[in-house]
Design a protein around this motif. Sequence first.
Motif, short mmCIF file in Angstrom:
data_model
loop_
_atom_site.label_atom_id
_atom_site.label_comp_id
_atom_site.label_asym_id
_atom_site.label_seq_id
_atom_site.Cartn_x
_atom_site.Cartn_y
_atom_site.Cartn_z
N GLU B 5 -8.72 80.34 46.98
CA GLU B 5 -8.02 79.51 46.00
C GLU B 5 -6.52 79.77 46.06
N LEU B 6 -6.19 81.04 46.07
CA LEU B 6 -4.77 81.40 46.08
C LEU B 6 -4.09 80.79 47.29
N ALA B 7 -4.75 80.86 48.43
CA ALA B 7 -4.17 80.31 49.66
C ALA B 7 -4.00 78.80 49.54
N GLU B 8 -4.98 78.15 48.96
CA GLU B 8 -4.87 76.70 48.79
C GLU B 8 -3.70 76.34 47.90
N ARG B 9 -3.61 77.04 46.81
CA ARG B 9 -2.48 76.80 45.89
C ARG B 9 -1.14 76.93 46.62
N LEU B 10 -1.08 77.89 47.52
CA LEU B 10 0.17 78.16 48.21
C LEU B 10 0.34 77.29 49.44
N LYS B 11 -0.71 76.56 49.76
CA LYS B 11 -0.72 75.77 51.00
C LYS B 11 -0.45 76.67 52.21
N LEU B 12 -1.13 77.79 52.19
CA LEU B 12 -1.05 78.72 53.31
C LEU B 12 -2.48 79.09 53.71
N SER B 13 -2.62 79.73 54.85
CA SER B 13 -3.95 80.17 55.24
C SER B 13 -4.28 81.49 54.55
N GLN B 14 -5.54 81.79 54.47
CA GLN B 14 -5.96 83.07 53.89
C GLN B 14 -5.32 84.23 54.65
N THR B 15 -5.30 84.07 55.94
CA THR B 15 -4.72 85.12 56.77
C THR B 15 -3.34 85.52 56.30
N ALA B 20 0.47 89.00 53.72
CA ALA B 20 1.64 89.13 52.85
C ALA B 20 1.37 90.21 51.80
N LEU B 21 0.18 90.15 51.22
CA LEU B 21 -0.12 91.08 50.14
C LEU B 21 -0.35 92.50 50.63
N ASN B 22 -0.77 92.63 51.87
CA ASN B 22 -1.06 93.97 52.36
C ASN B 22 0.08 94.57 53.16
N ARG B 33 7.49 86.95 49.37
CA ARG B 33 7.90 86.91 47.98
C ARG B 33 7.14 85.81 47.24
N ARG B 34 7.09 84.67 47.88
CA ARG B 34 6.42 83.53 47.26
C ARG B 34 4.95 83.87 46.95
N VAL B 35 4.32 84.48 47.93
CA VAL B 35 2.91 84.85 47.75
C VAL B 35 2.74 85.85 46.61
N GLU B 36 3.60 86.85 46.65
CA GLU B 36 3.47 87.89 45.63
C GLU B 36 3.65 87.32 44.23
N GLU B 37 4.61 86.45 44.10
CA GLU B 37 4.86 85.87 42.78
C GLU B 37 3.66 85.06 42.31
N MET B 38 3.16 84.24 43.19
CA MET B 38 2.01 83.41 42.82
C MET B 38 0.81 84.28 42.46
N ALA B 39 0.62 85.32 43.24
CA ALA B 39 -0.51 86.22 42.98
C ALA B 39 -0.38 86.82 41.59
N ARG B 40 0.81 87.27 41.29
CA ARG B 40 1.03 87.88 39.99
C ARG B 40 0.80 86.84 38.89
N ALA B 41 1.36 85.67 39.09
CA ALA B 41 1.25 84.61 38.09
C ALA B 41 -0.21 84.26 37.81
N LEU B 42 -0.98 84.23 38.87
CA LEU B 42 -2.38 83.83 38.69
C LEU B 42 -3.31 85.00 38.43
N GLY B 43 -2.72 86.18 38.38
CA GLY B 43 -3.53 87.36 38.09
C GLY B 43 -4.55 87.64 39.18
N TYR B 44 -4.15 87.42 40.39
CA TYR B 44 -5.09 87.65 41.49
C TYR B 44 -5.20 89.13 41.83
N ALA B 45 -6.42 89.61 41.97
CA ALA B 45 -6.64 90.96 42.48
C ALA B 45 -7.80 90.88 43.45
N PRO B 46 -7.63 91.39 44.64
CA PRO B 46 -8.69 91.27 45.63
C PRO B 46 -9.99 91.93 45.16
#
Lengths: 339, 339
Positions: B5-15, B20-22, B33-46
């Motif tokens: 989902e996060l990748a779709e929102r960002l229009k990026l691949s999961q890879t 980015a996060l790792n 930066r863009r990924v990290e911000e979105m992850a934080r905003a959406l409360g994503y945790a692997p």
Amino acid sequence: MNLKELAERLKLSQTTVSRALNGYPEVSAKTRRRVEEMARALGYAPNQQARRLATGRSMSIGHVLPRSLHEMLNPVFMEFIAGAGETYAQRGYDMVIAIVDDGQEESAYQEIVARKKADGVMLHGPRVAETRHTLLKSLDLPFLVHGRIPGAEDATDWIDMNNRRAFERAAHLLLDLGHRRIAFLNGLEDMDFVARRKAGYMTALNDRGVELDPALMRNSAMTEPFGALSAREMLTAARPPTAFLVSSMITAIGVSRAISECGLRIGQDVSVITHDDALSFLPNSGEVPIFTCTRSSVRTAGIRAAEMLIKRLIDQPVEPISELLEADLILGQSTGPAG
Amino acid sequence: MNLKELAERLKLSQTTVSRALNGYPEVSAKTRRRVEEMARALGYAPNQQARRLATGRSMSIGHVLPRSLHEMLNPVFMEFIAGAGETYAQRGYDMVIAIVDDGQEESAYQEIVARKKADGVMLHGPRVAETRHTLLKSLDLPFLVHGRIPGAEDATDWIDMNNRRAFERAAHLLLDLGHRRIAFLNGLEDMDFVARRKAGYMTALNDRGVELDPALMRNSAMTEPFGALSAREMLTAARPPTAFLVSSMITAIGVSRAISECGLRIGQDVSVITHDDALSFLPNSGEVPIFTCTRSSVRTAGIRAAEMLIKRLIDQPVEPISELLEADLILGQSTGPAG
DNA sequence: GTCGAAATCCAAAGCGGTTTGAAAGCCGTC
DNA sequence: GACGGCTTTCAAACCGCTTTGGATTTCGAC
């Protein structure tokens, strides 16, 4: 050795092997036996991570301990954990313990949910003004309280010792022995169990028309020095107590030290009743125990607590479940008639 | 909220998102930066289970406690755990504790390996005749010993307190004060640390040409009654000791109880030195501590132990790593010159 | 001998990440 | 403008299990 290999060896599909091992009905007894034997022979054990991912259950139970809480409850907590841990192991659950800074609890719980670290948690050391349960409810994370949360007794799962009744009975025993000035050394006031014990003490004294003396009631972390200092001060004050009711055995040891140091004899000049959590490293159970005490095994509580929480996870009963354990009142050498 | 989902929102691949996060280098700072911000905003945790399955690492550290060991070391163990737990949490590791029946240890370790329950384990309470380490070696499961395994000091990772030196110094202090009849209440004889403490005691006495008296040396689980009973018997025997060296503060409390009960004064008539593990519920650290003691924080040891074990897991140093902590010798009120 | 239900078994699709191998984009160079 | 070399991104395989939905076999009944 994984499922795939095992299935190949058996010339069966992974599905069938998996089902055979997990006790599903749609597999013949013969096949099941064959599978089980082969699995044993090859030492196959399903990879836990994979299973967890597939089932969505982590098969573990969390214990989140804020540091302050841990420090206060250390020995008692450990004994509880030991009991719970036994049960977890038997039932195939893992126990994961997180010790976090005070104030980090909330995020710890959120992480447990977000990352699916545990299927449920044990809530330790409920306060008089407790809030963690509302967080857990909103996170939809199953939990069981060791103790009770005031106002939420009917809305949460819990197991508790009847602190009030235990301390009421203990106080009554001292009153029956003729004591009227009964000191009460209790734990930190914001803890729920402390409030309940106090209520029991007060009820007993009220019943007999004995007035409460604030000078005889103290609250603190239940350390040895707290007992020694308090007792020394009280015993050397104007109107000393003739008996002590003490919330913890460690503190009671301090009290008895002070009594000796004052040249008094415990059980003769001064009586002491304490609460005994039946900690393994503090045995109080000889032919005649050193301390007269209310006793309730916190380890047993841990065992029951684990069973109850697992029941919650598996059976998902509609109604909250709870259990109230009664403490034994055990006569030891530390009590006698008031002079 | 998962990676997809996060990748779709960002229009990026999961890879890319995963990388980015790792913290992988092959992703631009801007994207990261863009990924990290979105992850934080959406409360994503692997999801931890998924990550574990994919990486093959469980990101958790196991503590296997045979029940008997747990009972003996209960409070000390808990404090160690608390220290280690802090570090684990900071470094992203979980702590899983298994309390097993005696004799089930081996299968517990095997299960940890087979099911990948933990990346490494902490080995508690090494015995004089220890064998667990050979099992762990053969299972290829990384571990660190809290204590030392005789004969395997150079072949295993460990952290230990310098038991021998501590007790040698303590004994010397008593000897310096003129004591010659020094009782020694020690733990169970099959424990390694007990043997080391004994060696320290014996060395000191030998140095001064003081003969050992078997009647003054006892071994037992370190409970309060053990201290009280032993001290009472020794003090009322023909040639009583003038000082006690005691392996645990709980036992020392028992000793001091017996001293009082015999009408003697601690620090004046009889001296006591104990070992203080700096347990939070047994403070011995006022302006002048009650007990003269050798002190070494077992919590600190836990912190260091965790750091070392994690280092082992991550850096995989070729050489074994170890650390020897020195205990402080702290003067309190319980020692004085021999009468 | 055929039919249908019950008993078995299976292929394949998840679960939610990480990681490999390849493709695409970008830049300066000749 | 074609080319080589980076940087950035991606599709797809993989980790090892569970579980869905369907296929196959078995077997008694008609």
